[in-house]
Design an enzyme around this catalytic site. Sequence first.
Site, PDB file in Angstrom:
ATOM      1  N   ASP A   4       8.525  -3.061 -46.953  1.00  0.00           N
ATOM      2  CA  ASP A   4       7.719  -3.961 -46.124  1.00  0.00           C
ATOM      3  C   ASP A   4       6.646  -3.148 -45.388  1.00  0.00           C
ATOM      4  OD1 ASP A   4       8.299  -7.026 -44.802  1.00  0.00           O
ATOM      5  OD2 ASP A   4       6.962  -5.685 -43.683  1.00  0.00           O
ATOM      6  N   ILE A   5       5.450  -3.714 -45.296  1.00  0.00           N
ATOM      7  CA  ILE A   5       4.325  -3.006 -44.687  1.00  0.00           C
ATOM      8  C   ILE A   5       4.497  -2.860 -43.169  1.00  0.00           C
ATOM      9  CG2 ILE A   5       2.781  -4.965 -44.179  1.00  0.00           C
ATOM     10  CD1 ILE A   5       0.571  -3.350 -45.662  1.00  0.00           C
TER      11      ILE A   5
ATOM     12  N   ASN B 100      13.410 -16.192 -45.537  1.00  0.00           N
ATOM     13  CA  ASN B 100      12.806 -17.288 -44.792  1.00  0.00           C
ATOM     14  C   ASN B 100      12.196 -18.298 -45.754  1.00  0.00           C
ATOM     15  OD1 ASN B 100      13.346 -16.027 -42.262  1.00  0.00           O
ATOM     16  ND2 ASN B 100      11.607 -14.668 -42.605  1.00  0.00           N
TER      17      ASN B 100
ATOM     18  N   VAL C 137       4.831 -15.724 -46.261  1.00  0.00           N
ATOM     19  CA  VAL C 137       4.305 -15.543 -47.615  1.00  0.00           C
ATOM     20  C   VAL C 137       5.059 -16.493 -48.562  1.00  0.00           C
ATOM     21  CG1 VAL C 137       3.926 -13.903 -49.486  1.00  0.00           C
ATOM     22  CG2 VAL C 137       3.802 -13.114 -47.113  1.00  0.00           C
TER      23      VAL C 137
ATOM     24  N   HIS D 282      10.996 -14.042 -51.236  1.00  0.00           N
ATOM     25  CA  HIS D 282      11.332 -12.642 -50.961  1.00  0.00           C
ATOM     26  C   HIS D 282      12.608 -12.600 -50.145  1.00  0.00           C
ATOM     27  CE1 HIS D 282       8.432 -14.170 -48.032  1.00  0.00           C
ATOM     28  NE2 HIS D 282       9.031 -13.426 -47.115  1.00  0.00           N
TER      29      HIS D 282
ATOM     30  N   HIS E 123      14.471 -10.134 -47.606  1.00  0.00           N
ATOM     31  CA  HIS E 123      14.359  -8.926 -46.788  1.00  0.00           C
ATOM     32  C   HIS E 123      15.720  -8.223 -46.807  1.00  0.00           C
ATOM     33  CE1 HIS E 123      10.691 -10.313 -44.410  1.00  0.00           C
ATOM     34  NE2 HIS E 123      11.145 -11.483 -44.822  1.00  0.00           N
TER      35      HIS E 123
HETATM   36  P1  5GP Z   1       8.142 -13.741 -44.153  1.00  0.00           P
HETATM   37  O1  5GP Z   1       7.739 -13.987 -42.722  1.00  0.00           O
HETATM   38  O2  5GP Z   1       7.337 -14.572 -45.114  1.00  0.00           O
HETATM   39  O3  5GP Z   1       9.620 -13.868 -44.367  1.00  0.00           O
HETATM   40  O4  5GP Z   1       7.871 -12.211 -44.421  1.00  0.00           O
HETATM   41  C1  5GP Z   1       6.723 -11.720 -44.994  1.00  0.00           C
HETATM   42  C2  5GP Z   1       6.833 -10.217 -44.933  1.00  0.00           C
HETATM   43  O5  5GP Z   1       5.845  -9.664 -45.769  1.00  0.00           O
HETATM   44  C3  5GP Z   1       6.611  -9.627 -43.532  1.00  0.00           C
HETATM   45  O6  5GP Z   1       7.749  -8.854 -43.155  1.00  0.00           O
HETATM   46  C4  5GP Z   1       5.357  -8.764 -43.703  1.00  0.00           C
HETATM   47  O7  5GP Z   1       5.398  -7.571 -42.950  1.00  0.00           O
HETATM   48  C5  5GP Z   1       5.354  -8.492 -45.196  1.00  0.00           C
HETATM   49  N1  5GP Z   1       4.035  -8.287 -45.758  1.00  0.00           N
HETATM   50  C6  5GP Z   1       2.928  -9.063 -45.576  1.00  0.00           C
HETATM   51  N2  5GP Z   1       1.891  -8.593 -46.281  1.00  0.00           N
HETATM   52  C7  5GP Z   1       2.345  -7.484 -46.927  1.00  0.00           C
HETATM   53  C8  5GP Z   1       1.711  -6.559 -47.820  1.00  0.00           C
HETATM   54  O8  5GP Z   1       0.539  -6.654 -48.149  1.00  0.00           O
HETATM   55  N3  5GP Z   1       2.490  -5.554 -48.291  1.00  0.00           N
HETATM   56  C9  5GP Z   1       3.812  -5.424 -47.930  1.00  0.00           C
HETATM   57  N4  5GP Z   1       4.486  -4.391 -48.463  1.00  0.00           N
HETATM   58  N5  5GP Z   1       4.431  -6.277 -47.112  1.00  0.00           N
HETATM   59  C10 5GP Z   1       3.701  -7.298 -46.604  1.00  0.00           C
END
Ligand code: 5GP
Length: 125
Positions: free
Chosen positions: A35-36, A96, A105, A109, A111
Amino acid sequence: MAYAYDDQNIFAKILRGEIPNNTVIETTHTLAFHDIQPQAPVHVLVIPKGPYVTYDHFAAEASDEEIVDFTRTLAKVCKMQRVEADNADGYRLISNAGAHGVQDVPHLHVHVLGGRRMGRMVEPA
Ligand code: 5GP
């Protein structure tokens, strides 16, 4: 109602190689990458390569081969990151989905979080 997949989401771009990622492992149907904005010492995202929006979408519509590949890859990620619950200290999985799940996103995914003791499972509403 069918799930509408937006192929302009950031993980679709990562899968197409348009945006770089720090890969942990890639298989036929699955990609795992760091994760970034890590929320823990270990924070890996495991995603299917197919166009699935949420876990329930994937669980309902993905092929058996995709589901097995995804699940086995997740196990490998836990071992590679040394968070597996038998030999190491364990981890938390979060996926999520939708508005109430606060999904940013719209590509499935999971985590994988570890390397420290996690806090409460969910924030109070
Ligand atoms: P969500 O809130 O959808 O469950 O989590 C999305 C996750 O994607 C977040 O933890 C965010 O830091 C990660 N994320 C968003 N954009 C990028 C990206 O461009 N690269 C990576 N490696 N992670 C990303």
